[in-house]
Scaffold this active site. Structure first.
Site, PDB file in Angstrom:
ATOM      1  N   LYS A   1       0.796  -1.235   0.000  1.00  0.00           N
ATOM      2  CA  LYS A   1       0.000   0.000   0.000  1.00  0.00           C
ATOM      3  C   LYS A   1       0.825   1.279   0.000  1.00  0.00           C
ATOM      4  O   LYS A   1       0.342   2.358   0.363  1.00  0.00           O
ATOM      5  CB  LYS A   1      -0.991   0.014   1.193  1.00  0.00           C
ATOM      6  CG  LYS A   1      -1.921  -1.153   1.182  1.00  0.00           C
ATOM      7  CD  LYS A   1      -2.822  -1.131  -0.030  1.00  0.00           C
ATOM      8  CE  LYS A   1      -3.077  -2.525  -0.522  1.00  0.00           C
ATOM      9  NZ  LYS A   1      -3.711  -2.532  -1.852  1.00  0.00           N
TER      10      LYS A   1
ATOM     11  N   HIS B   1       7.704  -7.246  -1.947  1.00  0.00           N
ATOM     12  CA  HIS B   1       7.330  -6.729  -0.622  1.00  0.00           C
ATOM     13  C   HIS B   1       8.271  -7.314   0.433  1.00  0.00           C
ATOM     14  O   HIS B   1       8.057  -7.108   1.632  1.00  0.00           O
ATOM     15  CB  HIS B   1       5.907  -7.159  -0.246  1.00  0.00           C
ATOM     16  CG  HIS B   1       4.795  -6.484  -0.992  1.00  0.00           C
ATOM     17  ND1 HIS B   1       4.795  -5.146  -1.300  1.00  0.00           N
ATOM     18  CD2 HIS B   1       3.609  -6.959  -1.449  1.00  0.00           C
ATOM     19  CE1 HIS B   1       3.665  -4.845  -1.928  1.00  0.00           C
ATOM     20  NE2 HIS B   1       2.936  -5.925  -2.032  1.00  0.00           N
TER      21      HIS B   1
ATOM     22  N   SER C   1      -5.247   2.619   3.819  1.00  0.00           N
ATOM     23  CA  SER C   1      -5.351   1.943   2.524  1.00  0.00           C
ATOM     24  C   SER C   1      -5.411   0.418   2.706  1.00  0.00           C
ATOM     25  O   SER C   1      -6.219  -0.278   2.075  1.00  0.00           O
ATOM     26  CB  SER C   1      -4.144   2.345   1.661  1.00  0.00           C
ATOM     27  OG  SER C   1      -4.195   1.754   0.404  1.00  0.00           O
TER      28      SER C   1
HETATM   29  S1  PPS Z   1      -0.310  -3.314  -3.122  1.00  0.00           S
HETATM   30  O1  PPS Z   1      -1.509  -4.128  -2.742  1.00  0.00           O
HETATM   31  O2  PPS Z   1       0.724  -3.394  -2.091  1.00  0.00           O
HETATM   32  O3  PPS Z   1       0.192  -3.647  -4.454  1.00  0.00           O
HETATM   33  O4  PPS Z   1      -0.859  -1.815  -3.116  1.00  0.00           O
HETATM   34  P1  PPS Z   1      -0.065  -0.534  -3.628  1.00  0.00           P
HETATM   35  O5  PPS Z   1      -0.135  -0.471  -5.105  1.00  0.00           O
HETATM   36  O6  PPS Z   1       1.265  -0.448  -2.977  1.00  0.00           O
HETATM   37  O7  PPS Z   1      -0.918   0.640  -2.987  1.00  0.00           O
HETATM   38  C1  PPS Z   1      -2.230   0.958  -3.406  1.00  0.00           C
HETATM   39  C2  PPS Z   1      -2.423   2.430  -3.067  1.00  0.00           C
HETATM   40  O8  PPS Z   1      -1.708   3.217  -4.037  1.00  0.00           O
HETATM   41  C3  PPS Z   1      -2.631   4.101  -4.657  1.00  0.00           C
HETATM   42  N1  PPS Z   1      -2.228   4.379  -6.045  1.00  0.00           N
HETATM   43  C4  PPS Z   1      -2.041   5.631  -6.499  1.00  0.00           C
HETATM   44  N2  PPS Z   1      -2.118   6.823  -5.859  1.00  0.00           N
HETATM   45  C5  PPS Z   1      -1.897   7.932  -6.617  1.00  0.00           C
HETATM   46  N3  PPS Z   1      -1.628   7.892  -7.938  1.00  0.00           N
HETATM   47  C6  PPS Z   1      -1.529   6.720  -8.602  1.00  0.00           C
HETATM   48  N4  PPS Z   1      -1.265   6.714  -9.907  1.00  0.00           N
HETATM   49  C7  PPS Z   1      -1.740   5.509  -7.861  1.00  0.00           C
HETATM   50  N5  PPS Z   1      -1.734   4.183  -8.189  1.00  0.00           N
HETATM   51  C8  PPS Z   1      -2.037   3.518  -7.063  1.00  0.00           C
HETATM   52  C9  PPS Z   1      -3.952   3.357  -4.565  1.00  0.00           C
HETATM   53  O9  PPS Z   1      -5.035   4.203  -4.818  1.00  0.00           O
HETATM   54  C10 PPS Z   1      -3.881   2.855  -3.128  1.00  0.00           C
HETATM   55  O10 PPS Z   1      -3.994   3.906  -2.172  1.00  0.00           O
HETATM   56  P2  PPS Z   1      -5.364   4.364  -1.497  1.00  0.00           P
HETATM   57  O11 PPS Z   1      -4.973   5.337  -0.431  1.00  0.00           O
HETATM   58  O12 PPS Z   1      -6.018   3.142  -0.937  1.00  0.00           O
HETATM   59  O13 PPS Z   1      -6.178   5.010  -2.587  1.00  0.00           O
END
Ligand code: PPS
Length: 288
Positions: free
Chosen positions: A45, A100, A130
């Site tokens: 996340k 991870h 998240s």
């Molecule tokens: S995972 O399950 O570990 O692969 O998740 P991860 O991709 O690390 O985290 C998901 C959160 O990243 C946000 N996200 C983004 N935020 C801003 N811009 C872009 N382009 C973007 N892509 C992914 C996603 O919305 C999740 O955060 P939250 O706060 O839940 O919205």
């Protein structure tokens, strides 16, 4: 089902059984890193999917083919997941990989190689929020309970991939010199073209301003949310139910303010501060 029932345990970490197996862990143990591999590392996340969009675009000089034709989990596969052994032979050099895992769990070949690491960090309060929502939508993760209960699990590290403070300490203390770059989710939100530019130079790519802005545009939250190769809509609903919570949920900084009570904030910050005592690095966010 409980965390124990849904996970397998590996060197002290709980890992989702749905995406990890004894075989995949053996595969990573024997995995041969190449010198030009690029490994994006995150605690869940923190911006994993975002990096799976950014890095292949940089490595391909802004050519959109990878993000338009290959799902993110095959485009920059997780080192530890079962999927890697299926797609590894199809990856083009330089390979984009994701993990991870803690630094201590990297295979021997990682240390012998010159593979580069992009470590992405995010404010842990936003990670907790998240992750809480992701536990609602992902059937392979345990029921999060109330936000209060989930925060306890987060602080104790009783979650898949363990404790956030262990993760950040592991990679911040890794002696990788110029093989590692540290990026924050917040910097990416603030100025994505600037982050793309610094990642490009870290990866030895000299991209024009036009290409950098093109990459930043295609990696914006709104564009990624509508990209079926990146928004996890290809995953069957029985695994991820986007109606419960979309994978690309809000994509903002500071959503924790809508969730934490003042008592939860006090407890969260004091626990993290205590765990960071004696560390030689400082966190890039204020904890209060
Ligand atoms: S995972 O399950 O570990 O692969 O998740 P991860 O991709 O690390 O985290 C998901 C959160 O990243 C946000 N996200 C983004 N935020 C801003 N811009 C872009 N382009 C973007 N892509 C992914 C996603 O919305 C999740 O955060 P939250 O706060 O839940 O919205």
């Amino acid at each position: 089902m409980s965390l124990e029932e849904l996970s397998l345990q590996y060197k002290g970490l709980f890992l989702p059984r749905e995406t990890h197996s004894e075989d995949s862990l053996q595969f990573v143990h024997e995995f041969k890193f190449e010198d030009d591999d690029v490994l994006s590392v995150t605690y869940p996340k923190s911006g994993t999917t975002w990096m799976q969009e950014v890095v292949p675009l940089i490595l391909n000089d802004g050519d959109l083919t990878p993000i338009q034709t290959i799902p993110n989990w095959d485009r920059s596969p997780w080192l530890e997941e079962t999927r890697l052994s299926i797609v590894v032979d199809k990856l083009k050099s330089p390979r984009a990989l994701t993990s991870h895992f803690l630094y201590e769990l990297m295979p021997a070949s990682f240390h012998q190689s010159k593979a580069k690491v992009i470590y992405v960090m995010r404010n842990p309060k936003d990670i907790a929020v998240s992750f809480y929502y992701f536990h609602h939508s992902a059937s392979f993760l345990e029921d999060p309970g109330t936000f209060e209960e989930f925060l306890d699990k987060f602080l104790e590290g009783k979650l898949v991939f363990g404790k956030w403070t262990d993760h950040i300490k592991s990679w911040k203390n890794a002696k990788l010199r110029d093989r590692i770059i540290y990026i924050t989710y917040e910097e990416m939100k603030e100025d994505l073209p600037a982050v793309v530019r610094s990642l490009s130079s870290f990866l030895g790519k000299n991209l024009s301003d036009e290409v950098i802005h093109k990459i930043a545009h295609h990696c914006s939250f709104d564009v990624m949310k509508n990209n079926p190769m990146s928004n996890f809509s290809l995953v069957p609903k029985i695994y991820i139910d986007h109606e419960k919570s979309p994978f690309l949920r809000k994509g903002v900084t500071g959503d924790w303010k809508n969730h934490f009570t003042s008592e939860q904030l006090r407890r969260f910050c004091s626990t993290i501060k205590k765990e960071m005592e004696g560390e030689s690095f400082t966190l890039p966010w204020s904890l209060d």
